[in-house]
Write an enzyme that holds these catalytic residues in place. Structure first.
Site, short mmCIF file in Angstrom:
data_model
loop_
_atom_site.label_atom_id
_atom_site.label_comp_id
_atom_site.label_asym_id
_atom_site.label_seq_id
_atom_site.Cartn_x
_atom_site.Cartn_y
_atom_site.Cartn_z
N SER A 1 1.09 13.04 1.99
CA SER A 1 2.12 12.09 2.42
C SER A 1 3.46 12.38 1.74
O SER A 1 4.50 12.33 2.40
CB SER A 1 1.67 10.65 2.19
OG SER A 1 1.37 10.42 0.85
N ASP B 1 4.51 12.53 -7.17
CA ASP B 1 4.18 13.39 -6.03
C ASP B 1 5.44 13.88 -5.32
O ASP B 1 5.58 15.06 -5.00
CB ASP B 1 3.31 12.62 -5.03
CG ASP B 1 2.05 12.08 -5.66
OD1 ASP B 1 1.75 12.47 -6.81
OD2 ASP B 1 1.37 11.26 -5.03
C1 GLA Z 1 -0.93 8.97 -6.64
C2 GLA Z 1 0.49 8.41 -6.70
C3 GLA Z 1 1.25 8.99 -7.89
C4 GLA Z 1 0.46 8.86 -9.18
C5 GLA Z 1 -0.97 9.34 -8.99
C6 GLA Z 1 -1.83 9.08 -10.19
O1 GLA Z 1 -0.89 10.33 -6.36
O2 GLA Z 1 1.19 8.69 -5.52
O3 GLA Z 1 2.51 8.37 -7.99
O4 GLA Z 1 0.48 7.55 -9.65
O5 GLA Z 1 -1.59 8.75 -7.86
O6 GLA Z 1 -1.39 9.80 -11.28
#
Ligand code: GLA
Length: 386
Positions: free
Chosen positions: A128, A172
């Site tokens: 995403s 991310d």
């Molecule tokens: C998901 C969220 C991130 C982070 C991870 C855990 O990927 O999108 O922002 O919090 O989980 O580290």
């Protein structure tokens, strides 16, 4: 799929002519999990798989969205770019468009967009974020807005909050937007200061093991963890003026943890504080070439995510337990949000085949699921292809 094939698909759908192409990657996080929304540190890298977007401005006022991965397609007007459409995949790109509108940026012309993703969906490898960042990078360029990359990263995170309802941190989108080939991003999620640290692992591969048990990030469990971390901050505040758990050192936590009455909330906070500490130490180890210690910290991260943060589950734990049995595995842990998805392991070159065979067989026996393995290639963040 090759770039030529992608172009061909675009022409078949929208007709021949000029078209621009962009790419943004998924990510794997080496260590530093559930620390980003707590103002802590993370250490992810951008992958070679991600999301492609082919786009062409048109003379119409509408935007057509299609994907080679999804059946749902739509055509919407500028005015409708600020509302989500059910639970459809288009909410990710539309959510990014909405951020441009919020900034007062105007789209005088519509566009045709065709997406293609090769990140395994639901694997916790940020398909995403890749979709959001590729949209932001593309429209900023095609419409001449020329936004700063960090701005696009922040807008992509907002799109996720507002259009997918996941109150994620910035890891991310940051990794997808700012990653660099053969480097991991050591990011302070409080200040957004970052350092690109070379990941030159001689004789070692980064192996991603997909449990094929989809992580359910939008299931509410993620937002529940975010809320629990906020409660921990509230419980500490009368005794120390903090805004986020990331401001607590392990020593602070030892002194103050008793102030958190709820034992579950206390465990969540313990994970965050210790994970930030592990992440900082892991980066030092990598820089010093102490990969063995890096591996120990990865293992510690998994244990903490399992026992204190409780985001692993049977599949992820089984994958890690089986991986630990293979000689030549330096460290192994779940990666990403958890509740399914992938693990990341550092495996000596000569042990990779054995790893895939042994872990694959035993994992399948124990879970009834067929796992998938990828040897990670660390790549650049979002970019224009043509
Ligand atoms: C998901 C969220 C991130 C982070 C991870 C855990 O990927 O999108 O922002 O919090 O989980 O580290």
């Amino acid at each position: 799929m090759s770039i030529e094939e992608l172009k061909q698909k675009f022409f078949e759908k929208y007709g021949e002519g000029r078209v621009n192409g962009y790419f943004a990657p998924g990510r794997v996080n080496l260590i530093g999990e559930h620390t980003d929304y707590n103002g802590g540190f993370v250490f992810p890298c951008a992958l070679s798989f991600g999301n492609y977007l082919l786009i062409r401005k048109t003379d119409r006022k509408t935007f057509r969205f299609a994907s080679l991965n999804m059946a749902f397609e739509t055509e919407i007007s500028v005015e409708d770019l600020n509302k989500p459409i059910g639970k459809e995949w288009v909410n990710y790109p539309i959510g990014v468009f909405a951020q441009f509108l919020k900034k007062g940026l105007k789209f005088e012309q519509g566009a045709d967009l065709l997406f293609f993703g090769d990140v395994p969906a639901g694997a916790g490898l940020s398909s995403s974020a890749a979709l959001e960042v590729v949209t932001g990078v593309a429209i900023s360029d095609v419409y001449g807005f020329d936004l700063d990359r960090l701005e696009i990263v922040k807008m992509s995170q907002k799109a996720e909050h507002e259009f997918a309802g996941v109150m994620c941190g910035i890891m991310d989108q940051f990794a997808s937007g700012m990653g660099k080939k053969d480097h991991a991003v050591y990011l302070n999620c409080d200040t957004l200061e970052y350092e690109l640290v070379p990941v030159l692992l001689k004789g070692i591969k980064i192996v991603i093991s997909n449990t094929n048990s989809p992580h359910k990030l939008d299931s509410g469990k993620y937002n529940e963890r975010v809320a629990e971390c906020h409660s921990a901050v509230k419980a500490i505040q009368p005794y120390k003026p903090i805004n986020a758990l990331g401001e607590l050192s392990p020593e602070d936590f030892d002194l103050l943890s008793g102030k958190i009455a709820d034992p579950t909330v206390r465990k969540r906070a313990k994970h965050v504080v210790t994970e930030i500490h592990r992440t900082n130490e892991a980066v030092e180890c990598l820089k010093a070439g102490d990969i063995a210690r890096f591996g120990v910290l990865m293992n510690g991260s998994h244990t903490s995510l399992k026992n204190d943060f409780e985001v692993t589950g049977f599949e992820l734990d089984t994958m890690v337990e089986e991986a630990m049995k293979v000689e030549g595995v330096i460290g192994t842990r779940m990666t990403g949000g958890g509740f399914g998805g992938c693990t990341v392991s550092l495996v000596k070159d000569e042990a990779v085949d054995k790893f895939i065979d042994f872990v694959g067989t035993n994992y399948a026996k124990k879970t009834g699921l067929t796992p998938k393995f990828y040897v990670a290639e660390i790549s650049d963040g979002g970019k224009k292809l043509f």
